[in-house]
Scaffold this active site. Sequence first.
Site, PDB file in Angstrom:
ATOM      1  N   HIS A 116       0.838  -1.197   0.000  1.00 40.45           N
ATOM      2  CA  HIS A 116       0.000   0.000   0.000  1.00 40.45           C
ATOM      3  C   HIS A 116       0.882   1.259   0.000  1.00 40.45           C
ATOM      4  O   HIS A 116       0.734   2.141  -0.849  1.00 40.45           O
ATOM      5  CB  HIS A 116      -0.904  -0.020   1.240  1.00 40.45           C
ATOM      6  CG  HIS A 116      -1.796   1.166   1.360  1.00 40.45           C
ATOM      7  ND1 HIS A 116      -3.136   1.125   1.029  1.00 40.45           N
ATOM      8  CD2 HIS A 116      -1.561   2.445   1.764  1.00 40.45           C
ATOM      9  CE1 HIS A 116      -3.675   2.315   1.225  1.00 40.45           C
ATOM     10  NE2 HIS A 116      -2.737   3.138   1.671  1.00 40.45           N
ATOM     11  N   GLU A 117       1.798   1.306   0.952  1.00 43.28           N
ATOM     12  CA  GLU A 117       2.647   2.500   1.052  1.00 43.28           C
ATOM     13  C   GLU A 117       3.562   2.618  -0.168  1.00 43.28           C
ATOM     14  O   GLU A 117       3.869   3.721  -0.613  1.00 43.28           O
ATOM     15  CB  GLU A 117       3.465   2.479   2.346  1.00 43.28           C
ATOM     16  CG  GLU A 117       2.615   2.499   3.624  1.00 43.28           C
ATOM     17  CD  GLU A 117       1.551   3.586   3.632  1.00 43.28           C
ATOM     18  OE1 GLU A 117       1.790   4.651   3.024  1.00 43.28           O
ATOM     19  OE2 GLU A 117       0.480   3.377   4.234  1.00 43.28           O
ATOM     20  N   HIS A 121       1.738   4.421  -2.849  1.00 38.76           N
ATOM     21  CA  HIS A 121       1.824   5.875  -2.648  1.00 38.76           C
ATOM     22  C   HIS A 121       3.201   6.387  -3.096  1.00 38.76           C
ATOM     23  O   HIS A 121       3.316   7.450  -3.705  1.00 38.76           O
ATOM     24  CB  HIS A 121       1.651   6.227  -1.164  1.00 38.76           C
ATOM     25  CG  HIS A 121       0.239   6.199  -0.664  1.00 38.76           C
ATOM     26  ND1 HIS A 121      -0.795   6.860  -1.289  1.00 38.76           N
ATOM     27  CD2 HIS A 121      -0.311   5.620   0.442  1.00 38.76           C
ATOM     28  CE1 HIS A 121      -1.922   6.678  -0.600  1.00 38.76           C
ATOM     29  NE2 HIS A 121      -1.655   5.929   0.453  1.00 38.76           N
ATOM     30  N   HIS A 166       3.429   6.874  -6.718  1.00 37.99           N
ATOM     31  CA  HIS A 166       2.668   8.069  -7.102  1.00 37.99           C
ATOM     32  C   HIS A 166       3.570   9.304  -6.997  1.00 37.99           C
ATOM     33  O   HIS A 166       3.472  10.233  -7.805  1.00 37.99           O
ATOM     34  CB  HIS A 166       1.457   8.202  -6.165  1.00 37.99           C
ATOM     35  CG  HIS A 166       0.321   9.009  -6.698  1.00 37.99           C
ATOM     36  ND1 HIS A 166      -0.748   9.383  -5.922  1.00 37.99           N
ATOM     37  CD2 HIS A 166       0.074   9.528  -7.926  1.00 37.99           C
ATOM     38  CE1 HIS A 166      -1.599  10.091  -6.652  1.00 37.99           C
ATOM     39  NE2 HIS A 166      -1.130  10.194  -7.866  1.00 37.99           N
TER      40      HIS A 166
HETATM   41 ZN   LIG Z   1      -2.960   5.186   2.009  1.00 41.21          ZN
END
Ligand SMILES: [Zn+2]
Length: 699
Positions: A475-476, A479, A482
């Site tokens: 998940h991280e 990010h 991104h």
């Molecule tokens: Zn998040």
Amino acid sequence: MTHPQSAADNQNPLLADWTARFELPPFGAIALEHFRPAFDAALARHRAEIDAIAADRAAPTFANTIAALEKSGHDLERVGNLFSVLAGADTSDAIEAIERDVSPLLARHGNALYLNRALYARIAELYARRDNLGLNTEQARVLDRYHTRFVRAGAALDKPAQDRLAAINERLASLGTQFGQNVLADEKAYALLLDEADLDGLPDFARAAARAAAAERGAPTKYAITLSRSSCETFLQFSSRRDLREKLFQAWIKRGEKGGATDNRALIAEIVGLRGERAHLLGFPTFADYRLDDQMAKTPAAARKLLDEVWRRARAKAAVERDALQKLITDEGGNFALAPWDWRYYAEKRRKAEFDLDEAEVKRYFQLGKMVEAAFEIARRLFGLSFTPVSVPLYHPDARAFEVKDANGAHVGLFIGDYFARSSKYSGAWMTSLRDQERLSGDVRPVILNICNFAKPAPGEPALLSFDDAHTLFHEFGHALHGLLSNVTYPLLAGTAVPSDFVELPSQLYEHWLEVPEILRDYARHYRTGEPMPQALLDRLLATRTYNQGFATVEYTSCALVDLDLHGLADPAGLDVGEFERRDLERIAMPAEIVMRHRLPHFQHLFSGGGYAAAYYSYLWSEVLDADAFEAFEEAGSAFDAETAKRLRQFIYGAGNLRDPAEAYKAFRGRLPTVDALLKKRGLDDVAVATGAPATIAS
Ligand SMILES: [Zn+2]
């Protein structure tokens, strides 16, 4: 724009040029005493830059106003980013003291910027002439974003309205702080103190935690269950003592609603009233309309449409789950109806009976190092990125840096992974940056961090993760990509600077690749034997992903619905919070065996701060996006389909806030998302409900 530097500034390494490799902060030369003067100097410089832009005698142009704003505040950005990394990942009493000093200064600085009338007048004039300025698409987007931000902050209002807005903001800030402190006070004031004989059913780790909590409360011979979520939920999940579960549960759901000095109900009424007034001042009928106007959802109706669709399914699924749990009770000879304090306990029993999943066994297949490698490998196959460890001085020895390069060998940025828990780190997991990508002041490459809290193994032992931990890591990392793949000119639009109902798309989407069979086969390997996970264990692991999702979805979605209804009140004056909650739950037909995940009197997402006020739906919204987005790969026949990955990079991971989120999504997917993939992911697609038209989440 340059400013003369004083001799003292030159001696402060925070304000000097950073000449270390990758232009990292000179960690060895920085002392905590440098921060306060650096903040003061950086704030003063930014103020001077803003004043100069606002007072410019020349007629406003994109260059002398918008681009100038985008280039301003460089030092403040640099010092602020570094400080917030340290304050989160390696804090101390001294850092917290600086934080208390500096945060009101930063808040005031932000307010002064967005209520600067002369500056706004220039932006408004440009905005009015936007079609005749010869702007490219990105410049038009930046101008539009500045205009929106200033208007939403109240820059366009007359002086009395601005003064009232400022007073409302100030009052809301202190109410928010009070709200959070009340919840904390109620949590601190309560402990269920137990003896050894009361611990039936609790696993060793829960007993040890209860023992430690009791010792902390000066009762070393007892066991304490507290109202923190982990302590409370663990007890509700494992304790066979129905009487104690009920007692604890009642205390848990009454936080902020106990009468007396820590009761939050009056505060909520005032907060909701003030938010409504702010929305009216800014020309919106309700706070929810104001809040969602600048989200991907755009309107409360669009968010509600999604929630309603999921709600029907979740209720139906929860009813099936409830019946199974009730049967378990009856089969055991229990002569009572399933109550909210029973649900977690019987769900755990049923889970064990049906899946027999040994968490300790699963962990042996998830090594931290291997999972990091897996995350890198997926980024290579999707986007052509490579990650090479580099040895550079950082703020803590556990933090590791990797140089990121493109398929053609060009430098993309720096990725820093800081994975282990320590007492100087905040709990949770997050992505942050020391520097964001942009091209306005040269080809600025990003420095992105992932901070997590995985248990640090003893020396010589392998670092092993739970499956949930592995999801967190992915998940991280989503990010992080991104931030790393950001490909914009203007800093305002870089990386994760997107609406909150869109920002979890890249992160939640990346989690899907963890469950791709070939990734698990290659990277989920036994830490000692190197063998891949046996198929039977893997099947059970994946099957538990949809277990109890009716309950979880009802618990969550009820909160999102009540949030939208509360902040959708046109005239919240004289609100009776308890009565409102009761009636609204009645309206949505809340199942009697489930209580909202956060009842209003302790709903911190909405009231301490307000980041998720009228926006609690965001989590589910993003989940619709990620489930639907991953299906694009499935439809293309491969989790690594090159064409789909190319569009994903161009329109999502690399696109920052270049486009309206709905446009960006459409450009990637060819259409807007539907909820079907989410329902499948949560296992809510196989229950019978009255049919309606399939929902599309934005128009
Ligand atoms: Zn998040």
